[in-house]
Design an enzyme around this catalytic site. Structure first.
Site, PDB file in Angstrom:
ATOM      1  N   HIS A   9       9.130 -36.356  18.461  1.00  0.00           N
ATOM      2  CA  HIS A   9       8.928 -34.895  18.554  1.00  0.00           C
ATOM      3  C   HIS A   9       9.886 -34.353  19.625  1.00  0.00           C
ATOM      4  O   HIS A   9       9.470 -33.887  20.678  1.00  0.00           O
ATOM      5  CB  HIS A   9       7.466 -34.615  18.919  1.00  0.00           C
ATOM      6  CG  HIS A   9       7.017 -33.212  18.637  1.00  0.00           C
ATOM      7  ND1 HIS A   9       7.823 -32.266  18.027  1.00  0.00           N
ATOM      8  CD2 HIS A   9       5.832 -32.586  18.894  1.00  0.00           C
ATOM      9  CE1 HIS A   9       7.134 -31.133  17.922  1.00  0.00           C
ATOM     10  NE2 HIS A   9       5.938 -31.295  18.435  1.00  0.00           N
ATOM     11  N   GLN A  12       9.589 -30.799  21.372  1.00  0.00           N
ATOM     12  CA  GLN A  12       8.489 -30.671  22.321  1.00  0.00           C
ATOM     13  C   GLN A  12       8.872 -31.232  23.688  1.00  0.00           C
ATOM     14  O   GLN A  12       8.598 -30.618  24.722  1.00  0.00           O
ATOM     15  CB  GLN A  12       7.250 -31.404  21.780  1.00  0.00           C
ATOM     16  CG  GLN A  12       6.048 -31.280  22.693  1.00  0.00           C
ATOM     17  CD  GLN A  12       5.491 -29.869  22.742  1.00  0.00           C
ATOM     18  OE1 GLN A  12       5.188 -29.291  21.715  1.00  0.00           O
ATOM     19  NE2 GLN A  12       5.383 -29.290  23.937  1.00  0.00           N
ATOM     20  N   ASP A  25      -1.811 -36.501  24.817  1.00  0.00           N
ATOM     21  CA  ASP A  25      -1.757 -35.889  23.480  1.00  0.00           C
ATOM     22  C   ASP A  25      -3.028 -36.319  22.752  1.00  0.00           C
ATOM     23  O   ASP A  25      -3.791 -37.161  23.249  1.00  0.00           O
ATOM     24  CB  ASP A  25      -0.481 -36.409  22.767  1.00  0.00           C
ATOM     25  CG  ASP A  25      -0.209 -35.741  21.424  1.00  0.00           C
ATOM     26  OD1 ASP A  25      -0.856 -34.724  21.107  1.00  0.00           O
ATOM     27  OD2 ASP A  25       0.655 -36.253  20.681  1.00  0.00           O
ATOM     28  N   ARG A  79       8.619 -23.734  24.092  1.00  0.00           N
ATOM     29  CA  ARG A  79       9.139 -24.248  22.821  1.00  0.00           C
ATOM     30  C   ARG A  79      10.142 -23.248  22.246  1.00  0.00           C
ATOM     31  O   ARG A  79      11.212 -23.633  21.769  1.00  0.00           O
ATOM     32  CB  ARG A  79       7.990 -24.448  21.811  1.00  0.00           C
ATOM     33  CG  ARG A  79       7.101 -25.653  22.070  1.00  0.00           C
ATOM     34  CD  ARG A  79       7.802 -26.956  21.817  1.00  0.00           C
ATOM     35  NE  ARG A  79       8.315 -27.086  20.458  1.00  0.00           N
ATOM     36  CZ  ARG A  79       7.575 -27.436  19.401  1.00  0.00           C
ATOM     37  NH1 ARG A  79       6.314 -27.728  19.543  1.00  0.00           N
ATOM     38  NH2 ARG A  79       8.135 -27.561  18.200  1.00  0.00           N
ATOM     39  N   CYS A  91       1.002 -31.230  24.635  1.00  0.00           N
ATOM     40  CA  CYS A  91       1.807 -30.465  23.668  1.00  0.00           C
ATOM     41  C   CYS A  91       0.960 -29.506  22.850  1.00  0.00           C
ATOM     42  O   CYS A  91       1.501 -28.566  22.266  1.00  0.00           O
ATOM     43  CB  CYS A  91       2.585 -31.414  22.770  1.00  0.00           C
ATOM     44  SG  CYS A  91       1.552 -32.446  21.708  1.00  0.00           S
ATOM     45  N   ARG A  93       9.450 -30.750   9.515  1.00  0.00           N
ATOM     46  CA  ARG A  93       8.293 -31.496  10.046  1.00  0.00           C
ATOM     47  C   ARG A  93       7.774 -32.356   8.905  1.00  0.00           C
ATOM     48  O   ARG A  93       7.364 -31.850   7.862  1.00  0.00           O
ATOM     49  CB  ARG A  93       7.203 -30.534  10.528  1.00  0.00           C
ATOM     50  CG  ARG A  93       5.888 -31.250  10.788  1.00  0.00           C
ATOM     51  CD  ARG A  93       4.894 -30.417  11.557  1.00  0.00           C
ATOM     52  NE  ARG A  93       5.299 -30.289  12.936  1.00  0.00           N
ATOM     53  CZ  ARG A  93       4.487 -29.865  13.914  1.00  0.00           C
ATOM     54  NH1 ARG A  93       3.246 -29.512  13.643  1.00  0.00           N
ATOM     55  NH2 ARG A  93       4.913 -29.794  15.155  1.00  0.00           N
TER      56      ARG A  93
HETATM   57  N1  NVA Z   1       1.040 -36.399  18.115  1.00  0.00           N
HETATM   58  C1  NVA Z   1       0.596 -35.181  17.481  1.00  0.00           C
HETATM   59  C2  NVA Z   1       1.389 -34.017  17.969  1.00  0.00           C
HETATM   60  C3  NVA Z   1       1.015 -32.688  17.366  1.00  0.00           C
HETATM   61  C4  NVA Z   1       1.887 -31.568  17.815  1.00  0.00           C
HETATM   62  C5  NVA Z   1       0.710 -35.340  15.968  1.00  0.00           C
HETATM   63  O1  NVA Z   1       1.691 -35.943  15.517  1.00  0.00           O
HETATM   64  O2  NVA Z   1      -0.183 -34.890  15.263  1.00  0.00           O
HETATM   65  N1   CP Z   2       2.933 -28.943  19.797  1.00  0.00           N
HETATM   66  C1   CP Z   2       3.169 -28.652  18.504  1.00  0.00           C
HETATM   67  O1   CP Z   2       4.134 -29.127  17.899  1.00  0.00           O
HETATM   68  O2   CP Z   2       2.268 -27.803  17.949  1.00  0.00           O
HETATM   69  P1   CP Z   2       2.115 -27.412  16.414  1.00  0.00           P
HETATM   70  O3   CP Z   2       1.579 -28.624  15.692  1.00  0.00           O
HETATM   71  O4   CP Z   2       1.114 -26.288  16.422  1.00  0.00           O
HETATM   72  O5   CP Z   2       3.438 -26.993  15.873  1.00  0.00           O
END
Ligand code: NVA
Ligand code: CP
Length: 307
Positions: free
Chosen positions: A129, A132, A221, A289, A261, A102
Site C-alpha cells: 500500500h 498510504q 492496522d 493521502r 491507515c 486497488r
Molecule cells: N490492510 C488493510 C488496509 C486497508 C486500507 C487491508 O488491506 O484491508
Molecule cells: N487507508 C485506506 O486506504 O483507506 P480506504 O480503504 O478507505 O481507501
C-alpha cells in the site's frame, strides 16, 4: 514511463522530492490557491476492493488539479466478467493518462502495468500500500521533521502495510521494529528488505511492548485485511495481545505519534483512548493521502516541475 507499484519503485531522492512537492501543493490547497497543472488529463480508478479514503483522495485530488476521473469497479465493468487483465490494460490506457488500481494479488497490477501505455499507481494490493506509507511519512515529517534515523514500531499483522513499511525503512533509512503474532510475520521476500542491519532495516520482536520501547512512532492496522474475512475469528484470537494500548504508548518516546491507515476497529487493534488520544495523528494522516497523491500524480505525468 514510471509506474508506482511498490514503495521502492522510486528512488529515495524522487520520494523525498514528491514529499517536498506535497507540502507545497498542500499549502496551495489550504490557501484556496488554484493549481491546475493536470487540465485535460484523465485518471482511471479501478477498484476491486472497497475504499473510502483512496477513492475520495484520488478523485478530489485529480479534480483540484484540473483533471477528471473515471471510476470503475469489478462489478460494473468487464473486469468482473473475466476480460483478460492485459486486454483491459491495453484498452483503458489508450483513453486515459494515468491509472490507479486497488486489487488483490500484486501480480495482477504488474500484469496491468506491463500492458499499459500510461503510468499505473498501486492503490492497495494484498502485498503493498505505497500511497498510504507516502502519506504516513509525510505526516511524520510534518509533525517531527525527517524520519531518517528515527524508530517506527509496527504492531499487528504482517500485511500490505507492514511490507510497505519494510521497503520505506530501507529506502529512507529509519529503524523499523515489527511485532506480529507467530504465523502472521512479514514476508521478507515480498518486501525484499534487509533485516537486523541498523538504520534502513527492520528487526522483529516477539513481544509488542519491547517493539514499542522508546519508539518515535507506533502504528498498526486491522487484524483482518480485505480478502481475508474468512479468517476473522481465528485472527481475533491470535492478535489479542497485539492491541495498541495506553501501556504501549507509555513505553514509547514521550513525544511518540500514533498512526493507523484506517478504517479502524476500536477495542480490537487499537484502544479508543489511543486512536482518539493526543498522540494520534490519524486525521492528518488520512487528509495527507490527498496531498501526497496529488504530488505523485504531478510527478508521474509532468516530472519535476519548477516552483
Ligand atoms: N490492510 C488493510 C488496509 C486497508 C486500507 C487491508 O488491506 O484491508
Ligand atoms: N487507508 C485506506 O486506504 O483507506 P480506504 O480503504 O478507505 O481507501
Amino acid at each position: 514511463m514510471q509506474h508506482y507499484l511498490q514503495f521502492n519503485d522510486l528512488s529515495a531522492q524522487d520520494t523525498l522530492y514528491i514529499l517536498e512537492r506535497a507540502a507545497i501543493i498542500k499549502q496551495k490547497f489550504k490557501a484556496y490557491e488554484k493549481y491546475r497543472p493536470l487540465v485535460d488529463r484523465t485518471l482511471a480508478m479501478i477498484f476491486e476492493k472497497a475504499s473510502t479514503r483512496t477513492r475520495v483522495s484520488f478523485e478530489a485530488g485529480m479534480y483540484q488539479m484540473g483533471g477528471s476521473v473515471v471510476h470503475l469497479t469489478t462489478g460494473d465493468s468487464q473486469l468482473g466478467r473475466a476480460e483478460p487483465i492485459e486486454d483491459s490494460a491495453k484498452v483503458i490506457s489508450r483513453m486515459v493518462d494515468l491509472v490507479m488500481i486497488r486489487t488483490y494479488e500484486q501480480t495482477k497490477i504488474e500484469a496491468f502495468a506491463a500492458h499499459s501505455r500510461v503510468p499505473v499507481i498501486n492503490g492497495l494490493t494484498n502485498e503493498f500500500h505505497p500511497c498510504q506509507i507516502l502519506a504516513d511519512i509525510f505526516t511524520f515529517m510534518e509533525h517531527r521533521g525527517s524520519i531518517a534515523g528515527k524508530t517506527v514500531a509496527w504492531v499487528g499483522d504482517g500485511n500490505n502495510m507492514a511490507n510497505t513499511w519494510l521497503q520505506a525503512a530501507a529506502l529512507l533509512g529509519f529503524h523499523l521494529r515489527v511485532s506480529t503474532p507467530s504465523g502472521y510475520e512479514v514476508n521478507e521476500k515480498t518486501a525484499a528488505a534487509p533485516a537486523d542491519m541498523g538504520a534502513g532495516s527492520y528487526k522483529t520482536f516477539a513481544n509488542p511492548m519491547e517493539a514499542c520501547a522508546g519508539a518515535d512512532l507506533i502504528t498498526t492496522d486491522v487484524w483482518t485485511s480485505m480478502g481475508f474475512e474468512a479468517e476473522n475469528e481465528t485472527r481475533r484470537q491470535a492478535f489479542a495481545a497485539w492491541q495498541v494500548n495506553r501501556a504501549m504508548m507509555a513505553a514509547a518516546a514521550p513525544d511518540a505519534l500514533f498512526m493507523h491507515c484506517l478504517p479502524a476497529h476500536r477495542g480490537e487493534e487499537v484502544e479508543a483512548e489511543v486512536i482518539d488520544g493526543p498522540q494520534s495523528v490519524v486525521w492528518d494522516e488520512a487528509e495527507n493521502r490527498m496531498h501526497v497523491q496529488k504530488a505523485l500524480m504531478e510527478y508521474l505525468l509532468l516530472g519535476r516541475v519548477a516552483a
